[in-house]
Write an enzyme that holds these catalytic residues in place. Sequence first.
Site, PDB file in Angstrom:
ATOM      1  N   GLU A   2       0.719  -1.098   0.126  1.00  0.00           N
ATOM      2  CA  GLU A   2      -0.032  -0.012  -0.096  1.00  0.00           C
ATOM      3  C   GLU A   2       0.802   1.270  -0.061  1.00  0.00           C
ATOM      4  OE1 GLU A   2      -3.534  -1.944   2.195  1.00  0.00           O
ATOM      5  OE2 GLU A   2      -2.360  -0.795   3.587  1.00  0.00           O
TER       6      GLU A   2
ATOM      7  N   CYS B 236       3.315   8.639   1.005  1.00  0.00           N
ATOM      8  CA  CYS B 236       3.905   7.517   1.982  1.00  0.00           C
ATOM      9  C   CYS B 236       4.335   6.384   1.315  1.00  0.00           C
ATOM     10  CB  CYS B 236       3.095   7.346   3.187  1.00  0.00           C
ATOM     11  SG  CYS B 236       3.420   5.992   4.341  1.00  0.00           S
TER      12      CYS B 236
ATOM     13  N   CYS C 210       6.439  -7.166   6.906  1.00  0.00           N
ATOM     14  CA  CYS C 210       7.838  -6.920   7.611  1.00  0.00           C
ATOM     15  C   CYS C 210       8.134  -7.941   8.854  1.00  0.00           C
ATOM     16  CB  CYS C 210       7.664  -5.699   8.427  1.00  0.00           C
ATOM     17  SG  CYS C 210       8.896  -5.004   9.467  1.00  0.00           S
TER      18      CYS C 210
ATOM     19  N   CYS D  35       6.728  -5.983  15.429  1.00  0.00           N
ATOM     20  CA  CYS D  35       6.113  -4.892  16.547  1.00  0.00           C
ATOM     21  C   CYS D  35       4.788  -5.438  16.944  1.00  0.00           C
ATOM     22  CB  CYS D  35       6.465  -3.488  16.229  1.00  0.00           C
ATOM     23  SG  CYS D  35       8.069  -3.246  15.665  1.00  0.00           S
TER      24      CYS D  35
ATOM     25  N   CYS E 210       1.606  -3.108  15.486  1.00  0.00           N
ATOM     26  CA  CYS E 210       1.526  -2.981  13.966  1.00  0.00           C
ATOM     27  C   CYS E 210       1.122  -3.812  13.199  1.00  0.00           C
ATOM     28  CB  CYS E 210       3.084  -2.390  13.586  1.00  0.00           C
ATOM     29  SG  CYS E 210       3.265  -2.415  12.035  1.00  0.00           S
TER      30      CYS E 210
ATOM     31  N   GLY F 130       6.807  -2.104   5.890  1.00  0.00           N
ATOM     32  CA  GLY F 130       8.293  -2.586   5.900  1.00  0.00           C
ATOM     33  C   GLY F 130       9.105  -1.711   6.806  1.00  0.00           C
ATOM     34  N   GLU F 131      10.358  -2.406   6.865  1.00  0.00           N
ATOM     35  CA  GLU F 131      11.450  -1.624   7.647  1.00  0.00           C
ATOM     36  C   GLU F 131      12.409  -1.357   6.563  1.00  0.00           C
ATOM     37  OE1 GLU F 131      12.493  -0.509  10.381  1.00  0.00           O
ATOM     38  OE2 GLU F 131      14.313  -0.258   9.359  1.00  0.00           O
TER      39      GLU F 131
ATOM     40  N   SER G 266      11.654   6.253   8.288  1.00  0.00           N
ATOM     41  CA  SER G 266      11.434   5.756   9.407  1.00  0.00           C
ATOM     42  C   SER G 266      12.015   4.457   9.920  1.00  0.00           C
ATOM     43  CB  SER G 266       9.863   5.965   9.354  1.00  0.00           C
ATOM     44  OG  SER G 266       9.399   5.340  10.864  1.00  0.00           O
TER      45      SER G 266
ATOM     46  N   SER H 203      11.675   5.172  15.345  1.00  0.00           N
ATOM     47  CA  SER H 203      10.599   4.382  16.057  1.00  0.00           C
ATOM     48  C   SER H 203      10.915   3.758  17.402  1.00  0.00           C
ATOM     49  CB  SER H 203      10.100   3.267  15.090  1.00  0.00           C
ATOM     50  OG  SER H 203       9.256   3.981  14.187  1.00  0.00           O
ATOM     51  N   LEU H 204      10.884   4.645  18.458  1.00  0.00           N
ATOM     52  CA  LEU H 204      11.453   4.183  19.756  1.00  0.00           C
ATOM     53  C   LEU H 204      10.548   3.642  20.797  1.00  0.00           C
ATOM     54  CD1 LEU H 204      14.271   4.482  21.063  1.00  0.00           C
ATOM     55  CD2 LEU H 204      13.458   6.272  22.224  1.00  0.00           C
ATOM     56  N   HIS H 205       9.374   4.335  20.897  1.00  0.00           N
ATOM     57  CA  HIS H 205       8.096   3.687  21.458  1.00  0.00           C
ATOM     58  C   HIS H 205       8.429   3.386  22.993  1.00  0.00           C
ATOM     59  CE1 HIS H 205       6.880   3.756  17.570  1.00  0.00           C
ATOM     60  NE2 HIS H 205       7.341   2.452  17.124  1.00  0.00           N
TER      61      HIS H 205
ATOM     62  N   ASN I 154      -3.329   3.841  16.379  1.00  0.00           N
ATOM     63  CA  ASN I 154      -4.219   3.345  15.331  1.00  0.00           C
ATOM     64  C   ASN I 154      -4.533   1.810  15.653  1.00  0.00           C
ATOM     65  OD1 ASN I 154      -4.316   5.900  14.376  1.00  0.00           O
ATOM     66  ND2 ASN I 154      -2.571   5.340  13.078  1.00  0.00           N
TER      67      ASN I 154
ATOM     68  N   CYS J 206      -0.875   4.890   9.737  1.00  0.00           N
ATOM     69  CA  CYS J 206       0.447   4.349   9.768  1.00  0.00           C
ATOM     70  C   CYS J 206       0.217   3.079  10.491  1.00  0.00           C
ATOM     71  CB  CYS J 206       1.519   5.204  10.625  1.00  0.00           C
ATOM     72  SG  CYS J 206       1.977   6.282   9.566  1.00  0.00           S
TER      73      CYS J 206
END
Length: 341
Positions: free
Chosen positions: A85, A99, A106, A110, A113, A154-155, A184, A209-211, A290, A332
């Site tokens: 996408e 985007c 991926c 995570c 996600c 994806g990463e 990112s 992307s620390l979180h 989300n 996202c």
Amino acid sequence: METTLDHISETLQAQGQPRYRINQVRTAWFTQPNWDSVTTLSKQLRQDLAQQFSWLSFPTVKVFNSPKDSTQKAIITLADGQKVETVNMPNSRDTRTVCVSSQVGCGMGCTFCATGTMGLKRNLTVDEIVDQVRYWRWQASDVPITNVVFMGMGEPLANSDAVKQAINILINDCEIGKTRIVLSTVAFPGSLKRLVLDADFPDVRLAISLHAGTDETRGKIVPSHKRQTIQQIKEGIEAYLAARHNRRHHVTLEYVMLLDVNDMPTEAEALAKTFKHLSHQIKVNLIPWNQTDANLQRSSEQHMIVFQDILEQAGIPTTIRYSKGLDISAACGQLVVKPLS
Ligand code: SAH
Ligand code: SF4
């Protein structure tokens, strides 16, 4: 990694076509919607090339429009039937941000996600990455695409060779400024170090992307964190800033806000302690989670504000980012292609 454009150039060269002819094709490749429109070439040559090379690397694109804002999501069916996408987001001032995805699925897993639940299917090729931008260029072609963010599926650093080449094409052929490209990354072990050492990797903006503020919490929601520490990520960020620029706000820390998982004041305090000394070079983006199928909840407004306050008190600029395109699952982390039932 050769692109279709490389193959076209080689073919034209082998036919003895002059250099300017090759340049004409290159220019048209990034500005025209199809072979038919490349009127700088003879009809015969256009037809010959069209038979050998398709204009886009993917055969099918299905576009969804958001009824609430002007965001559009496209589901792309790739040549091998896999789906990814890409999202087109008009900005307030007659410009657009696209985007892009860098992989099908991926492998990082995570927990919050949607893409992470798919596992890694395969890397995208250079063409497949660049063509997401080429595709959107011809939709509403009067509005320029000024920004590209690698925040789709994806990463990107797990497909870094293709991503690097794609970024160079975006900069050189699509006129996207390198500071308007955001890569990112979940910063899996070794990835930042490799990026810093790769002098050919363009100076794009990084979003990490620390979180989490602590290793314990990050380890719970970001499986790839198990073999590293937040301290090491901080050192990677410092090295990137030192090797590239010292520009203000060059690195963003992304933080998906999950109720009672990573949104506690103790996490904010730990984060502030680790990154306070970089406060003039970083900023923090708090992202309300989300919804996906995961058994998690979005943080309350109250938790987000307290969290933001703690970081701001430490001098770290912190924003709460509400995503666009929620109603079409384009936000996202919702970029998972649901099978038709
Ligand atoms: N793999 C890269 C880039 C793709 S994800 C990365 O992780 O950075 C892009 C951003 O969306 C990341 O910051 C990611 O953490 C965030 N994200 C993932 N799932 C999300 C969700 N359900 N809600 C909000 N943001 C999410
Ligand atoms: Fe992969 Fe990024 Fe999703 Fe993690 S958040 S699973 S790294 S796409």
